[in-house]
Design a protein around this motif. Structure first.
Motif, short mmCIF file in Angstrom:
data_model
loop_
_atom_site.label_atom_id
_atom_site.label_comp_id
_atom_site.label_asym_id
_atom_site.label_seq_id
_atom_site.Cartn_x
_atom_site.Cartn_y
_atom_site.Cartn_z
N VAL A 1 1.72 14.57 -7.01
CA VAL A 1 1.79 14.37 -5.56
C VAL A 1 2.93 13.41 -5.26
CG1 VAL A 1 0.55 13.51 -3.53
CG2 VAL A 1 -0.69 14.80 -5.28
N ASP A 2 3.78 13.79 -4.31
CA ASP A 2 4.89 12.93 -3.88
C ASP A 2 4.46 12.12 -2.66
OD1 ASP A 2 6.65 13.82 -5.84
OD2 ASP A 2 7.43 15.44 -4.60
N LEU A 3 4.54 10.80 -2.79
CA LEU A 3 4.18 9.87 -1.71
C LEU A 3 5.42 9.07 -1.33
CD1 LEU A 3 0.96 8.47 -3.41
CD2 LEU A 3 1.03 10.16 -1.57
N ASP A 4 6.23 9.56 -0.43
CA ASP A 4 7.44 8.86 0.01
C ASP A 4 8.28 8.35 -1.15
OD1 ASP A 4 6.96 9.29 2.68
OD2 ASP A 4 6.14 7.30 3.06
N GLY A 5 8.68 9.23 -2.03
CA GLY A 5 9.56 8.86 -3.14
C GLY A 5 8.85 8.39 -4.39
N VAL A 6 7.53 8.28 -4.36
CA VAL A 6 6.75 7.90 -5.54
C VAL A 6 5.94 9.12 -5.95
CG1 VAL A 6 4.94 6.39 -6.43
CG2 VAL A 6 6.61 5.50 -4.80
N ARG A 7 6.15 9.60 -7.16
CA ARG A 7 5.41 10.76 -7.66
C ARG A 7 4.32 10.28 -8.60
NH1 ARG A 7 9.00 15.46 -9.56
NH2 ARG A 7 9.03 15.76 -7.31
N THR A 8 3.09 10.77 -8.37
CA THR A 8 1.97 10.38 -9.21
C THR A 8 1.18 11.59 -9.66
OG1 THR A 8 0.04 8.95 -9.40
CG2 THR A 8 0.39 9.98 -7.27
N LEU A 9 0.63 11.50 -10.85
CA LEU A 9 -0.27 12.53 -11.37
C LEU A 9 -1.66 12.19 -10.87
CD1 LEU A 9 -0.60 15.00 -13.24
CD2 LEU A 9 -1.04 13.39 -15.09
N ALA A 10 -2.34 13.13 -10.25
CA ALA A 10 -3.62 12.83 -9.60
C ALA A 10 -4.61 13.97 -9.74
CB ALA A 10 -3.38 12.54 -8.12
N PRO B 1 0.85 -1.19 0.00
CA PRO B 1 0.00 0.00 0.00
C PRO B 1 0.88 1.24 0.00
CG PRO B 1 0.11 -0.92 2.21
CD PRO B 1 0.89 -1.84 1.31
N LEU B 2 0.49 2.25 -0.76
CA LEU B 2 1.22 3.52 -0.73
C LEU B 2 0.67 4.39 0.39
CD1 LEU B 2 1.57 4.27 -4.55
CD2 LEU B 2 3.28 3.34 -2.99
N PRO B 3 1.43 5.37 0.85
CA PRO B 3 0.95 6.25 1.92
C PRO B 3 -0.31 7.00 1.50
CG PRO B 3 3.30 6.58 1.53
CD PRO B 3 2.80 5.70 0.44
N THR B 4 -1.12 7.35 2.48
CA THR B 4 -2.35 8.10 2.20
C THR B 4 -2.13 9.60 2.21
OG1 THR B 4 -2.99 8.01 4.52
CG2 THR B 4 -3.89 6.30 3.07
N THR B 5 -0.97 10.05 2.66
CA THR B 5 -0.67 11.48 2.64
C THR B 5 0.62 11.72 1.87
OG1 THR B 5 0.55 11.39 4.73
CG2 THR B 5 -1.81 11.92 4.86
N GLY B 6 0.72 12.92 1.33
CA GLY B 6 1.91 13.28 0.56
C GLY B 6 2.03 14.78 0.46
N VAL B 7 2.89 15.21 -0.44
CA VAL B 7 3.15 16.64 -0.65
C VAL B 7 2.82 16.98 -2.10
CG1 VAL B 7 4.93 18.43 -0.64
CG2 VAL B 7 4.95 16.64 1.11
N LEU B 8 2.07 18.05 -2.27
CA LEU B 8 1.73 18.52 -3.62
C LEU B 8 2.97 19.16 -4.23
CD1 LEU B 8 -0.45 18.96 -5.78
CD2 LEU B 8 -1.01 21.11 -4.64
N TYR B 9 3.49 18.56 -5.29
CA TYR B 9 4.69 19.05 -5.94
C TYR B 9 4.38 20.22 -6.87
CZ TYR B 9 8.70 19.15 -9.09
OH TYR B 9 9.76 19.54 -9.85
N SER B 10 3.36 20.05 -7.71
CA SER B 10 2.98 21.07 -8.69
C SER B 10 1.54 20.78 -9.12
CB SER B 10 3.92 20.99 -9.89
OG SER B 10 3.53 21.90 -10.88
#
Length: 129
Positions: free
Chosen positions: A88-97, A62-71
């Motif tokens: 969104v950056d989730l502990d080293g995994v960046r996803t478009l959301a 499971p990926l983390p439920t919280t992260g940081v908005l990159y852009s």
């Protein structure tokens, strides 16, 4: 002079059960990640091969439920509502959301959390952060 070169035989990779990024874990609904047991890289989605070392020893996590908005940006399409979209950056995994705006305006660097509505997932600003 003739030389014969025999190509290696490829092994088919089995189809994945689902291409959905949302999965059910003991912790609840989370984004599905894959961690390479060989090199330790974590990737979003269900994978059968590591995109870093090409290893095939992959664990579903499971990926983390919280992260940081990159852009982010706001998409404006004729006849449709404005659609906020961001990385969104989730502990080293960046996803478009997809993003949802709240009383807190979106800004890079802010904490966001996963929200699920039916089969749709998106991120919203963390309350009080």
């Amino acid at each position: 002079m003739t030389t014969e070169t025999e190509a290696p035989v490829s092994v088919p990779i089995p189809d994945l059960e689902s291409d959905s990024l949302l999965g059910t874990f003991p912790e609840g609904e989370r984004l599905v990640g894959s961690r390479c047991d060989r090199c330790g890289r974590t990737m979003i989605g269900a994978r059968v091969v590591c995109s870093s070392c090409v290893g095939r020893e992959i664990s579903r996590v499971p990926l983390p439920t919280t992260g940081v908005l990159y852009s982010f940006t706001r998409l404006h399409a004729k006849g449709q509502d404005v659609r906020p979209l961001g990385y969104v950056d989730l502990d080293g995994v960046r996803t478009l959301a997809d993003l949802r705006e709240s009383s807190t305006p979106l800004q890079p660097g802010m904490r966001v959390e996963l929200a699920v509505d039916g089969g749709h997932w998106f991120f919203v600003p963390v309350a009080g952060a």
